[in-house]
Design an enzyme around this catalytic site. Sequence first.
Site, PDB file in Angstrom:
ATOM      1  N   ASP A  37       0.864  -1.182   0.000  1.00  0.00           N
ATOM      2  CA  ASP A  37       0.000   0.000   0.000  1.00  0.00           C
ATOM      3  C   ASP A  37       0.904   1.236   0.000  1.00  0.00           C
ATOM      4  O   ASP A  37       2.132   1.127  -0.202  1.00  0.00           O
ATOM      5  CB  ASP A  37      -0.989  -0.040   1.188  1.00  0.00           C
ATOM      6  CG  ASP A  37      -0.280   0.146   2.542  1.00  0.00           C
ATOM      7  OD1 ASP A  37       0.974   0.230   2.589  1.00  0.00           O
ATOM      8  OD2 ASP A  37      -0.983   0.195   3.565  1.00  0.00           O
ATOM      9  N   CYS A  43       3.111  -3.481   4.090  1.00  0.00           N
ATOM     10  CA  CYS A  43       2.303  -2.292   4.394  1.00  0.00           C
ATOM     11  C   CYS A  43       2.984  -1.627   5.580  1.00  0.00           C
ATOM     12  O   CYS A  43       4.169  -1.924   5.841  1.00  0.00           O
ATOM     13  CB  CYS A  43       0.849  -2.664   4.657  1.00  0.00           C
ATOM     14  SG  CYS A  43       0.534  -3.731   6.095  1.00  0.00           S
ATOM     15  N   THR A  58       2.737  -1.911   8.887  1.00  0.00           N
ATOM     16  CA  THR A  58       3.168  -2.875   9.902  1.00  0.00           C
ATOM     17  C   THR A  58       3.339  -4.286   9.366  1.00  0.00           C
ATOM     18  O   THR A  58       3.916  -5.146  10.044  1.00  0.00           O
ATOM     19  CB  THR A  58       2.108  -2.976  11.012  1.00  0.00           C
ATOM     20  OG1 THR A  58       0.869  -3.398  10.399  1.00  0.00           O
ATOM     21  CG2 THR A  58       1.897  -1.639  11.709  1.00  0.00           C
ATOM     22  N   HIS A 115       9.176 -24.150   8.755  1.00  0.00           N
ATOM     23  CA  HIS A 115       8.075 -24.789   9.480  1.00  0.00           C
ATOM     24  C   HIS A 115       6.721 -24.608   8.804  1.00  0.00           C
ATOM     25  O   HIS A 115       5.875 -25.505   8.879  1.00  0.00           O
ATOM     26  CB  HIS A 115       7.958 -24.216  10.901  1.00  0.00           C
ATOM     27  CG  HIS A 115       9.063 -24.674  11.811  1.00  0.00           C
ATOM     28  ND1 HIS A 115       8.925 -24.692  13.186  1.00  0.00           N
ATOM     29  CD2 HIS A 115      10.318 -25.115  11.559  1.00  0.00           C
ATOM     30  CE1 HIS A 115      10.053 -25.144  13.737  1.00  0.00           C
ATOM     31  NE2 HIS A 115      10.915 -25.386  12.767  1.00  0.00           N
ATOM     32  N   HIS A 155       7.055 -31.107   9.047  1.00  0.00           N
ATOM     33  CA  HIS A 155       5.964 -30.236   9.483  1.00  0.00           C
ATOM     34  C   HIS A 155       4.711 -30.373   8.613  1.00  0.00           C
ATOM     35  O   HIS A 155       3.727 -29.657   8.827  1.00  0.00           O
ATOM     36  CB  HIS A 155       6.422 -28.775   9.473  1.00  0.00           C
ATOM     37  CG  HIS A 155       7.523 -28.503  10.444  1.00  0.00           C
ATOM     38  ND1 HIS A 155       7.314 -28.411  11.802  1.00  0.00           N
ATOM     39  CD2 HIS A 155       8.852 -28.334  10.255  1.00  0.00           C
ATOM     40  CE1 HIS A 155       8.468 -28.190  12.410  1.00  0.00           C
ATOM     41  NE2 HIS A 155       9.417 -28.139  11.495  1.00  0.00           N
TER      42      HIS A 155
END
Length: 151
Positions: free
Chosen positions: A13, A70, A72, A103, A137
């Site tokens: 963004d 973005c 965060t 994982h 995994h």
Amino acid sequence: MGAPPLRIWVGSDHAAIALRQAIVRHLRSGGHSVDEVGPQAGERSDYPDAAEAVARAVAEGRADRGVLVCGTGIGVSIAANKVPGIRAALVHDPVTARLAAEHNDAQVLCMGGRLLALEYAVDLVDVWLQTAFEARHQARLDKITALEAGS
Ligand code: RB5
């Protein structure tokens, strides 16, 4: 030895344009085929738009991997994980970048452009791309797939 060439979509963004552009430059210089989604400087856009475009490209097999940024990394990771089949991982450091591949077999990497220095974040992309999934995994990923299917 570097990672093999991949088709990678990179989106952002308005809050992470500089990081998106740094990642695109880096991946192209590494020989990857890169599609870029997101606003130019001075424009605004909502993070679900880039997240949807990148996640759908990966889910539909038009891209091998996706990178979303973005402010965060939280918004793009929430949105990308709404697309069936997508495992989008929000990472902050080399350990989470490595484990997202090892994982979780995350096909989409998410980071915060307002939280990480550019070079540091670009390095995290390399860590993720250069780390192999550990097949031990797989059963956990199968449970995620079953959860998504409602079974
Ligand atoms: C945009 O201001 C900001 O909310 C967005 O980039 C992101 O951080 C959301 O999770």
